[in-house]
Scaffold this motif. Structure first.
Motif, PDB file in Angstrom:
ATOM      1  N   LEU A  99      24.884 -14.741 -22.829  1.00 20.81           N
ATOM      2  CA  LEU A  99      23.642 -15.345 -23.297  1.00 20.81           C
ATOM      3  C   LEU A  99      22.762 -14.265 -23.912  1.00 20.81           C
ATOM      4  CD1 LEU A  99      21.718 -17.845 -23.392  1.00 20.81           C
ATOM      5  CD2 LEU A  99      20.867 -17.102 -21.152  1.00 20.81           C
ATOM      6  N   ALA A 100      22.229 -14.541 -25.105  1.00 25.12           N
ATOM      7  CA  ALA A 100      21.285 -13.643 -25.769  1.00 25.12           C
ATOM      8  C   ALA A 100      19.953 -14.360 -25.894  1.00 25.12           C
ATOM      9  CB  ALA A 100      21.809 -13.234 -27.144  1.00 25.12           C
ATOM     10  N   GLU A 101      18.873 -13.708 -25.431  1.00 18.09           N
ATOM     11  CA  GLU A 101      17.570 -14.360 -25.383  1.00 18.09           C
ATOM     12  C   GLU A 101      16.489 -13.597 -26.143  1.00 18.09           C
ATOM     13  OE1 GLU A 101      17.488 -16.744 -21.208  1.00 18.09           O
ATOM     14  OE2 GLU A 101      17.242 -14.563 -21.037  1.00 18.09           O
ATOM     15  N   ASP A 102      16.862 -12.593 -26.896  1.00 20.10           N
ATOM     16  CA  ASP A 102      15.888 -11.803 -27.643  1.00 20.10           C
ATOM     17  C   ASP A 102      15.720 -12.404 -29.029  1.00 20.10           C
ATOM     18  OD1 ASP A 102      14.449  -9.819 -29.065  1.00 20.10           O
ATOM     19  OD2 ASP A 102      15.182  -8.276 -27.706  1.00 20.10           O
ATOM     20  N   ALA A 103      14.475 -12.770 -29.379  1.00 18.65           N
ATOM     21  CA  ALA A 103      14.224 -13.376 -30.688  1.00 18.65           C
ATOM     22  C   ALA A 103      14.314 -12.360 -31.820  1.00 18.65           C
ATOM     23  CB  ALA A 103      12.851 -14.038 -30.690  1.00 18.65           C
ATOM     24  N   SER A 104      14.250 -11.069 -31.512  1.00 20.38           N
ATOM     25  CA  SER A 104      14.297 -10.046 -32.559  1.00 20.38           C
ATOM     26  C   SER A 104      15.715  -9.812 -33.049  1.00 20.38           C
ATOM     27  CB  SER A 104      13.706  -8.732 -32.034  1.00 20.38           C
ATOM     28  OG  SER A 104      12.357  -8.891 -31.648  1.00 20.38           O
ATOM     29  N   ARG A 141      26.124 -17.576 -26.475  1.00 22.92           N
ATOM     30  CA  ARG A 141      25.070 -18.558 -26.710  1.00 22.92           C
ATOM     31  C   ARG A 141      23.765 -17.811 -26.939  1.00 22.92           C
ATOM     32  NH1 ARG A 141      23.610 -23.688 -26.541  1.00 22.92           N
ATOM     33  NH2 ARG A 141      21.586 -24.316 -25.690  1.00 22.92           N
ATOM     34  N   VAL A 142      23.054 -18.196 -27.998  1.00 20.42           N
ATOM     35  CA  VAL A 142      21.750 -17.612 -28.313  1.00 20.42           C
ATOM     36  C   VAL A 142      20.681 -18.647 -28.015  1.00 20.42           C
ATOM     37  CG1 VAL A 142      20.280 -16.659 -30.124  1.00 20.42           C
ATOM     38  CG2 VAL A 142      22.723 -16.107 -30.077  1.00 20.42           C
ATOM     39  N   LYS A 143      19.741 -18.304 -27.148  1.00 21.68           N
ATOM     40  CA  LYS A 143      18.593 -19.170 -26.833  1.00 21.68           C
ATOM     41  C   LYS A 143      17.356 -18.275 -26.755  1.00 21.68           C
ATOM     42  CE  LYS A 143      16.628 -23.114 -25.810  1.00 21.68           C
ATOM     43  NZ  LYS A 143      15.234 -22.682 -26.117  1.00 21.68           N
ATOM     44  N   ALA A 144      16.690 -18.124 -27.885  1.00 19.40           N
ATOM     45  CA  ALA A 144      15.581 -17.172 -27.980  1.00 19.40           C
ATOM     46  C   ALA A 144      14.249 -17.841 -28.269  1.00 19.40           C
ATOM     47  CB  ALA A 144      15.880 -16.139 -29.063  1.00 19.40           C
ATOM     48  N   THR A 145      14.229 -19.142 -28.495  1.00 21.46           N
ATOM     49  CA  THR A 145      12.984 -19.832 -28.798  1.00 21.46           C
ATOM     50  C   THR A 145      12.780 -21.006 -27.852  1.00 21.46           C
ATOM     51  OG1 THR A 145      14.112 -21.180 -30.469  1.00 21.46           O
ATOM     52  CG2 THR A 145      12.997 -19.183 -31.230  1.00 21.46           C
ATOM     53  N   PRO A 146      11.519 -21.394 -27.589  1.00 22.53           N
ATOM     54  CA  PRO A 146      10.320 -20.714 -28.083  1.00 22.53           C
ATOM     55  C   PRO A 146      10.191 -19.326 -27.482  1.00 22.53           C
ATOM     56  CG  PRO A 146       9.744 -22.329 -26.420  1.00 22.53           C
ATOM     57  CD  PRO A 146      11.196 -22.538 -26.710  1.00 22.53           C
ATOM     58  N   VAL A 147       9.617 -18.421 -28.248  1.00 23.86           N
ATOM     59  CA  VAL A 147       9.537 -17.032 -27.798  1.00 23.86           C
ATOM     60  C   VAL A 147       8.659 -16.946 -26.552  1.00 23.86           C
ATOM     61  CG1 VAL A 147       9.915 -16.101 -30.087  1.00 23.86           C
ATOM     62  CG2 VAL A 147       7.591 -16.569 -29.332  1.00 23.86           C
ATOM     63  N   PRO A 148       8.946 -16.019 -25.659  1.00 22.89           N
ATOM     64  CA  PRO A 148       8.134 -15.882 -24.448  1.00 22.89           C
ATOM     65  C   PRO A 148       6.773 -15.282 -24.770  1.00 22.89           C
ATOM     66  CG  PRO A 148       9.779 -14.150 -24.538  1.00 22.89           C
ATOM     67  CD  PRO A 148      10.079 -15.071 -25.681  1.00 22.89           C
ATOM     68  N   PRO A 149       5.789 -15.514 -23.920  1.00 24.24           N
ATOM     69  CA  PRO A 149       4.470 -14.895 -24.134  1.00 24.24           C
ATOM     70  C   PRO A 149       4.515 -13.401 -23.864  1.00 24.24           C
ATOM     71  CG  PRO A 149       4.532 -16.092 -22.059  1.00 24.24           C
ATOM     72  CD  PRO A 149       5.834 -16.373 -22.739  1.00 24.24           C
ATOM     73  N   ALA A 164      19.731 -17.626 -35.286  1.00 23.69           N
ATOM     74  CA  ALA A 164      19.105 -18.835 -34.752  1.00 23.69           C
ATOM     75  C   ALA A 164      19.748 -19.237 -33.429  1.00 23.69           C
ATOM     76  CB  ALA A 164      19.232 -19.976 -35.758  1.00 23.69           C
ATOM     77  N   ASP A 165      19.040 -20.055 -32.657  1.00 23.37           N
ATOM     78  CA  ASP A 165      19.605 -20.575 -31.415  1.00 23.37           C
ATOM     79  C   ASP A 165      20.877 -21.367 -31.705  1.00 23.37           C
ATOM     80  OD1 ASP A 165      17.446 -19.498 -30.178  1.00 23.37           O
ATOM     81  OD2 ASP A 165      16.513 -21.383 -29.604  1.00 23.37           O
ATOM     82  N   GLY A 166      21.864 -21.229 -30.824  1.00 21.40           N
ATOM     83  CA  GLY A 166      23.107 -21.974 -31.001  1.00 21.40           C
ATOM     84  C   GLY A 166      24.261 -21.302 -30.296  1.00 21.40           C
ATOM     85  N   ASP A 167      25.453 -21.883 -30.477  1.00 19.07           N
ATOM     86  CA  ASP A 167      26.685 -21.349 -29.895  1.00 19.07           C
ATOM     87  C   ASP A 167      27.472 -20.626 -30.972  1.00 19.07           C
ATOM     88  OD1 ASP A 167      26.365 -22.373 -27.225  1.00 19.07           O
ATOM     89  OD2 ASP A 167      26.745 -24.363 -28.056  1.00 19.07           O
ATOM     90  N   TYR A 168      27.994 -19.446 -30.622  1.00 17.50           N
ATOM     91  CA  TYR A 168      28.654 -18.591 -31.597  1.00 17.50           C
ATOM     92  C   TYR A 168      29.954 -18.019 -31.034  1.00 17.50           C
ATOM     93  CZ  TYR A 168      24.144 -18.704 -33.983  1.00 17.50           C
ATOM     94  OH  TYR A 168      23.002 -19.110 -34.605  1.00 17.50           O
TER      95      TYR A 168
END
Length: 578
Positions: A281-286, A361-369, A335-339
């Motif tokens: 899992l990748a959660e970094d929006a950058s 799996r990328v789930k980075a949005t909505p970005v954290p505060p 973008a968010d999704g499965d890769y």
């Protein structure tokens, strides 16, 4: 099936497949198929077989200078120019980025692309038909998959320049004759297996140094700006020849060709990299950050990230990719999704190794505060401060968790969900005992269908909860009516004291605002009068107490009556002893 690499002279090298009709590329007359005449062959029959039109036999007669079209000598060799074959088309299956296509005007299959004028480039669209002579320029982080008429798939990688130099079909529905010029970059091909009756099919990728021609196999060709070429075979076998003798490339082998056409030795491809430590899992929006493995013989790595919108596990829809030397490899704008992630190690000769793949799996949005208060590693007084974080435009609510230091938030001590503001009250935090903790926050958005979509948590931040120091009891020295000379209180070693003095109870305009290290303060520098004082304590952890209630005192040696009342003059001015 065995394929052969035959030298074409100074222009490069060619891999040619063994077939009934031999393929001889790059002759002075252009690319041709060679047909050995058998008893009963006629030009009309050969025109129908190869050109799809028996009436075009005169073109074969003219090219081969046949005197009597009814009398072909068995065993002789006839040439069928590939430019006479029927034109075929390819289609764009997937495109990522600003891939541009350019159509050559007046293109001939036996003419070099540089000799043909070109129209303005156009953006490539999914489903677009490509014709012979079309060129594709793929930018960084771009990618395009092209399906040929025979089902073969060509995956053009980022930073590549490719021309569909030749796309012709033998007969009305016969084997495809395809030539691609790879001027720079990389191409990965999955060539469909052909029936025995279609063994004349040709699939060739040319670079400035070499050309590969195969069928029923999977292989990768890379060429750099200096003109060096490297090829690696995943399936099938390739015989490579540059002069004599030839070298057979089996599955799992590769070869490098220098810019001047010198062919290296067949080399075992590097093994598939071990990437079992990669995250799922990748959660970094950058960016998506992937640590590179350490492999003997590897000098860099090729990484590709492909969308996986169904059960298929392929690399036909690559959205990010590149060649990396330094760890970690970072892919931006995902973008968010499965890769499906692919990685190959590349050796010092530029030969790519075997591929490893990894589901991500990328789930980075909505970005954290972002965290506002307290600062990292801060000591927080119980009941004095809460937790504060920034608002996020996409967010409709927030979630804040607090867990013991060293834990993984599997059982958070506080799990406040659907908060309207990104904050946790001091009273809620004060329910915890003193100790070391982690806290983290996440954003939650509301989708168009009303469903809640939580985003990833920000990295956890450390804090320490501690008992805040208590406000001291103030002791005012001095006899009644004489004004206070010193103010004292009980103190502790290592504490600091914040004194604020004003002439109004609201402390709007302090006349004294200072910090002391000793538990006493003298008033002699104040002008005679009535004042208000409040104080707070700061302990060794930096925690501060609340301010004491305001205390009133006076300064000056006033004249008083027996009952302690201050005497004033006729105009209301208090009298002071001299």
């Amino acid at each position: 099936m065995q394929v052969v690499l035959a030298c074409t002279g100074a222009a490069g090298m060619v891999l040619a497949g063994q077939a009934t009709a031999q393929i001889r590329p790059a002759s002075p007359k252009g690319d041709v198929l060679e047909h050995r005449v058998t008893t009963g062959d006629t030009l009309e029959q050969l025109a129908a077989r190869y050109l799809g039109d028996h009436t075009r036999w005169t073109a074969l007669q003219s090219h081969n200078r046949v005197q009597d079209p009814l009398r072909l000598r068995p065993g002789s060799m006839l040439e069928i120019p590939t430019r006479l074959l029927r034109a075929a088309a390819a289609s764009v299956e997937f495109v990522q980025g600003d891939v541009r296509s350019t159509r050559s005007l007046n293109h001939l299959a036996d003419t070099q692309a540089a000799a043909s004028p070109a129209a303005d480039s156009q953006p490539v669209q999914k489903g677009q038909l490509l014709q012979e002579g079309d060129s594709l320029k793929v930018p960084a982080n771009g990618f395009v998959s092209v399906r040929l008429a025979d089902g073969s798939l060509v995956r053009v990688q980022s930073e590549s320049d490719v021309q569909l130099r030749q796309m012709r079909r033998k007969g009305r529905a016969g084997s495809l004759q395809s030539v691609l010029d790879l001027r720079e970059g990389g191409v990965e091909a999955s060539v469909t297996q052909q029936a025995q009756s279609e063994r004349e099919r040709r699939f060739e990728i040319r670079t400035p140094a070499a050309s590969t021609s195969v069928r029923g196999t999977q292989f990768l060709v890379l060429t750099d700006a200096q003109g060096q070429t490297a090829a690696a075979v995943d399936e099938g076998s390739v015989a490579v020849q540059s002069g004599q003798p030839s070298t057979l490339l089996k599955p799992g082998q590769g070869v490098a060709v220098s810019a001047d056409g010198r062919l290296g030795k067949a080399t075992k491809m590097l093994p598939a990299p071990d990437i079992t430590f990669w995250p799922a899992l990748a959660e970094d929006a950058s960016w998506v950050s992937l640590p590179l493995p350490t492999m003997a013989g590897a000098v860099r790595y090729q990484i590709q990230l492909a969308e996986q919108k169904d059960a298929k596990k392929d690399l036909n829809q690559v959205v990010r990719g590149g060649i990396f030397q330094q760890s970690p490899a970072r892919l931006t704008g995902v973008a968010d999704g499965d890769y499906l992630v692919s990685i190959r190690a590349i050796d010092a000769n530029g030969i790519p190794g075997a591929r490893s793949t990894h589901n991500l799996r990328v789930k980075a949005t909505p970005v954290p505060p972002l965290y506002e208060s307290p600062e990292p590693d801060a000591v927080v007084g119980l009941g004095q401060r809460g937790l504060e974080c920034t608002k996020v435009n996409q967010a409709s609510a927030y979630r804040i968790q607090v867990a013991p230091a060293g834990s993984d938030f599997a059982q958070p001590l506080i799990d406040a969900n659907l908060l309207q503001d990104c904050s946790l009250a001091a009273q809620t935090l004060a329910q915890l005992p003193v100790g070391n903790y982690l806290w983290r926050a996440a954003s939650i958005r509301t989708l168009a269908d009303g469903k809640l979509d939580p985003g990833p948590f920000a990295p956890a931040q450390r804090m320490k909860l501690a008992e805040a120091p208590r406000s001291p009891e103030l002791q005012l020295d001095g006899a009644a009516g004489e004004g206070s000379r010193n103010i004292r209180w009980a103190g502790e070693e290592g504490h600091r004291y914040h004194i604020v003095v004003a002439q109004d109870a609201g402390f709007a305009q302090p006349v004294v605002d200072t910090w002391l290290t000793e538990p006493q303060w003298a008033t002699q520098n104040l002008a005679p009068g009535h004042y208000y004082l409040q104080m707070q304590v700061e302990d060794r952890n930096g925690l501060r107490s609340n301010f004491t209630p305001a205390r009133q005192f006076q300064t000056g040696n006033w004249v008083t009556t027996g009952d302690g009342q201050t005497l004033s003059s006729g105009d209301g001015v208090r009298l002071m002893r001299q």
